[in-house]
Design an enzyme around this catalytic site. Structure first.
Site, short mmCIF file in Angstrom:
data_model
loop_
_atom_site.label_atom_id
_atom_site.label_comp_id
_atom_site.label_asym_id
_atom_site.label_seq_id
_atom_site.Cartn_x
_atom_site.Cartn_y
_atom_site.Cartn_z
N GLY A 1 -7.42 -5.50 -0.88
CA GLY A 1 -6.01 -5.12 -1.97
C GLY A 1 -5.33 -3.70 -2.22
O GLY A 1 -5.72 -3.20 -1.42
N ILE B 1 -14.32 1.14 -0.75
CA ILE B 1 -16.05 1.45 -0.15
C ILE B 1 -15.58 3.22 0.69
O ILE B 1 -15.01 2.84 1.99
CB ILE B 1 -17.04 0.86 0.39
CG1 ILE B 1 -16.42 -0.98 -0.19
CG2 ILE B 1 -18.14 0.94 1.02
CD1 ILE B 1 -17.12 -2.46 0.46
N VAL C 1 -11.62 0.33 6.84
CA VAL C 1 -12.55 -0.30 6.88
C VAL C 1 -13.01 0.37 5.27
O VAL C 1 -13.54 0.75 4.71
CB VAL C 1 -13.98 0.11 7.76
CG1 VAL C 1 -15.14 -0.79 7.48
CG2 VAL C 1 -13.47 0.40 9.28
N GLU D 1 -10.27 6.21 6.26
CA GLU D 1 -11.77 5.78 5.72
C GLU D 1 -10.53 4.07 4.99
O GLU D 1 -12.01 3.41 5.30
CB GLU D 1 -11.44 6.71 3.47
CG GLU D 1 -12.74 6.22 3.29
CD GLU D 1 -13.96 6.62 3.47
OE1 GLU D 1 -14.55 5.24 3.32
OE2 GLU D 1 -14.69 7.39 3.87
N GLY E 1 -3.17 -15.95 -3.79
CA GLY E 1 -3.07 -14.18 -3.61
C GLY E 1 -4.08 -13.03 -2.38
O GLY E 1 -3.77 -12.53 -1.89
N ASP F 1 -9.80 -9.34 12.24
CA ASP F 1 -9.98 -8.45 11.06
C ASP F 1 -11.28 -7.44 11.29
O ASP F 1 -11.41 -6.45 11.29
CB ASP F 1 -9.81 -8.77 9.66
CG ASP F 1 -9.72 -7.56 8.75
OD1 ASP F 1 -8.81 -6.74 8.83
OD2 ASP F 1 -11.06 -7.89 7.76
N LYS G 1 -12.60 -3.80 12.13
CA LYS G 1 -14.18 -2.80 11.26
C LYS G 1 -14.92 -2.89 12.03
O LYS G 1 -15.75 -1.39 12.00
CB LYS G 1 -13.88 -3.70 10.07
CG LYS G 1 -12.40 -3.94 9.43
CD LYS G 1 -12.10 -4.67 8.18
CE LYS G 1 -11.40 -4.70 6.84
NZ LYS G 1 -11.34 -5.38 6.27
N VAL H 1 0.63 -1.20 -0.56
CA VAL H 1 0.13 0.28 -0.25
C VAL H 1 0.65 1.45 0.34
O VAL H 1 0.35 2.53 -0.83
CB VAL H 1 -0.65 0.13 1.16
CG1 VAL H 1 -1.71 1.44 1.32
CG2 VAL H 1 -2.06 -1.40 0.94
#
Length: 432
Positions: free
Chosen positions: A306, A140, A136, A133, A191, A205, A209, A18
């Site tokens: 991703g 989206i 979560v 942002e 992956g 996880d 969130k 990222v």
């Protein structure tokens, strides 16, 4: 803040998938962003653990450091972007950044779930902003709508599919059959799943969130330890066959629902009726359904995992922060908290249940099971009984009406003690 208004200095913490994506986009679209904001966005330093590691994006080695102070103490760095992940040392760094009057953008769900209230308080105190942002739902847009667009609503429910790995695995088991371990191996090969998938498949996880969503939706502070959590590892191929037969899909749901002065908070596999929108959210997609008093239900859906969706959300937050820095305007997040709201104990939650019970194939066993349920005021909605080929056993699948969790658990203990019951093989709650 720094005095050079020709550029807004950025300190980037983390240069993994990222972080590399963020650095690449900020460089490739530098001209576009400068025209949008009126000032250039310039990465002045990048914090990494290992400077010698090969990266997806080549960055000027002179910018790379292993010392967080090079970012935190630099007055020309007005915006910190944190994409390191993990609770520490990110928590310590972001506290120091906010105290140094720097704006912060983070994608760190664990950090925001465990320390979000404190960090947001620090941001307000120092008249800067903390944007998250990307923590979560990946790409989206859900945090910003809850902070602004839906603020006029009294939010009563949040129901979400917010882990792309588990949704991919459950979709694979639904469409192609096979065991959980087969589906997990396929997800790892593509992956979608990490070599150690624990945080995903055990619902950790999704719990982080849900804490973030609940804090915004219900105006309460929630810690992950307060959320009931159950993973997907015990689901079997035949549960998906029975679910289809009964008219359901199986999803890992993160759910929050306000009832009076209490809020249900739970993450677990659930049977979702096929006519509900969430039942058709497949693959690595995520979706968040918000229910409010003014707009009924609204669904946000999109890629939840991703590098590109997460990068998109991080850069969008960075641009938002840059506008505030450029204009010297601070828009504080509403910090109101609902007095008296508390998390409902899981024992008090009422829902419907799917039970799969292995029994000896002989008369009277089903009647005894029905009696044990009835004794705890649990009524049966439907029953499927099937022989197990080549064995003297049968499988009973029961769908209940609404029941209290504590009563259901007591009934299951009673059922396990019935002569002829081999085991209670599966219990899945129903989202209805």
């Amino acid at each position: 803040m720094g005095s050079d208004r020709r550029a807004i200095g950025i300190g980037l913490m983390g240069l993994g998938v990222v972080g590399s994506g963020v650095a690449r986009i900020l460089q490739q679209k530098a001209g576009v962003y400068e025209r949008q904001i009126g000032h250039a966005l310039v990465i002045r330093r990048v914090l990494v653990r290992d400077p010698s590691k090969e990266r997806e994006f080549a960055i000027d080695p002179a910018l790379v450091t292993t010392n967080a102070a090079d970012l935190l103490d630099d007055p020309e760095i007005e915006l910190i972007i944190e994409v390191m992940g993990g609770e520490q040392p990110a928590y310590r760094y972001l506290r120091d950044a906010l105290k140094a009057n720097k704006f912060v953008v983070t994608a760190n769900k664990e950090l925001m779930a465990k320390h979000g209230a404190e960090l947001l308080g620090l941001a307000r105190e120092h008249k800067v902003d903390l944007l998250y942002e990307a923590s979560v739902g990946g790409g989206i847009p859900i945090i910003a709508p809850l902070k602004r667009d839906l603020l006029a609503n009294d939010i009563v429910g949040v129901t979400a599919i917010i882990n792309g790995t588990t949704n991919y695995i459950l979709t694979s088991m639904t469409k192609h059959g096979g065991s959980f371990h087969d589906a997990l191996a396929a997800a790892q090969a593509l992956g979608y799943a990490e070599p150690d998938p624990t945080n995903d498949v055990e619902g950790i996880d999704a719990t982080y969130k849900l804490c973030i969503l609940a804090a915004l939706a219900f105006h309460m502070d929630v810690h992950p330890d307060q959320v009931f959590r159950e993973g997907i590892t015990k689901l079997a191929e035949r549960d998906f066959r029975y679910a289809r037969e009964l008219g359901y899909a199986i999803k890992l749901l993160a759910m929050g629902r306000k009832q009076g002065d209490q809020v249900q908070l739970r993450v677990h596999p659930a049977l979702v009726p096929l006519d509900q929108l969430l039942a058709s959210v497949d693959g690595a997609l995520n979706a968040v359904e918000i229910e409010g008093d003014l707009m009924s239900r609204v669904l946000f859906q999109g890629p939840g995992a991703g590098s590109l969706p997460t990068t998109s959300a991080v850069v969008a937050d960075a641009l938002d922060a840059a506008v505030s820095i450029s204009n010297r305007v601070y828009w504080p997040l509403s910090s109101r908290r609902e007095a008296g709201l508390r998390v409902m104990p899981m024992d008090d939650v009422r829902t419907r249940y799917y039970l799969r019970i292995g029994v000896a194939d002989r008369p009277g066993v089903l009647a005894s099971i029905a009696g044990a349920l009835s004794e705890r005021q649990i009524s049966i909605a439907s029953v499927i009984q099937k022989e197990v080929d080549g064995q003297d056993t049968a499988e009973i699948v029961i769908m209940t009406h609404d029941a209290r969790e504590a009563d259901l658990q007591r009934a299951l203990r009673d059922i396990r003690g019935i002569a002829g019951v081999v085991d209670v093989d599966q219990v899945v709650r129903v989202n209805s």
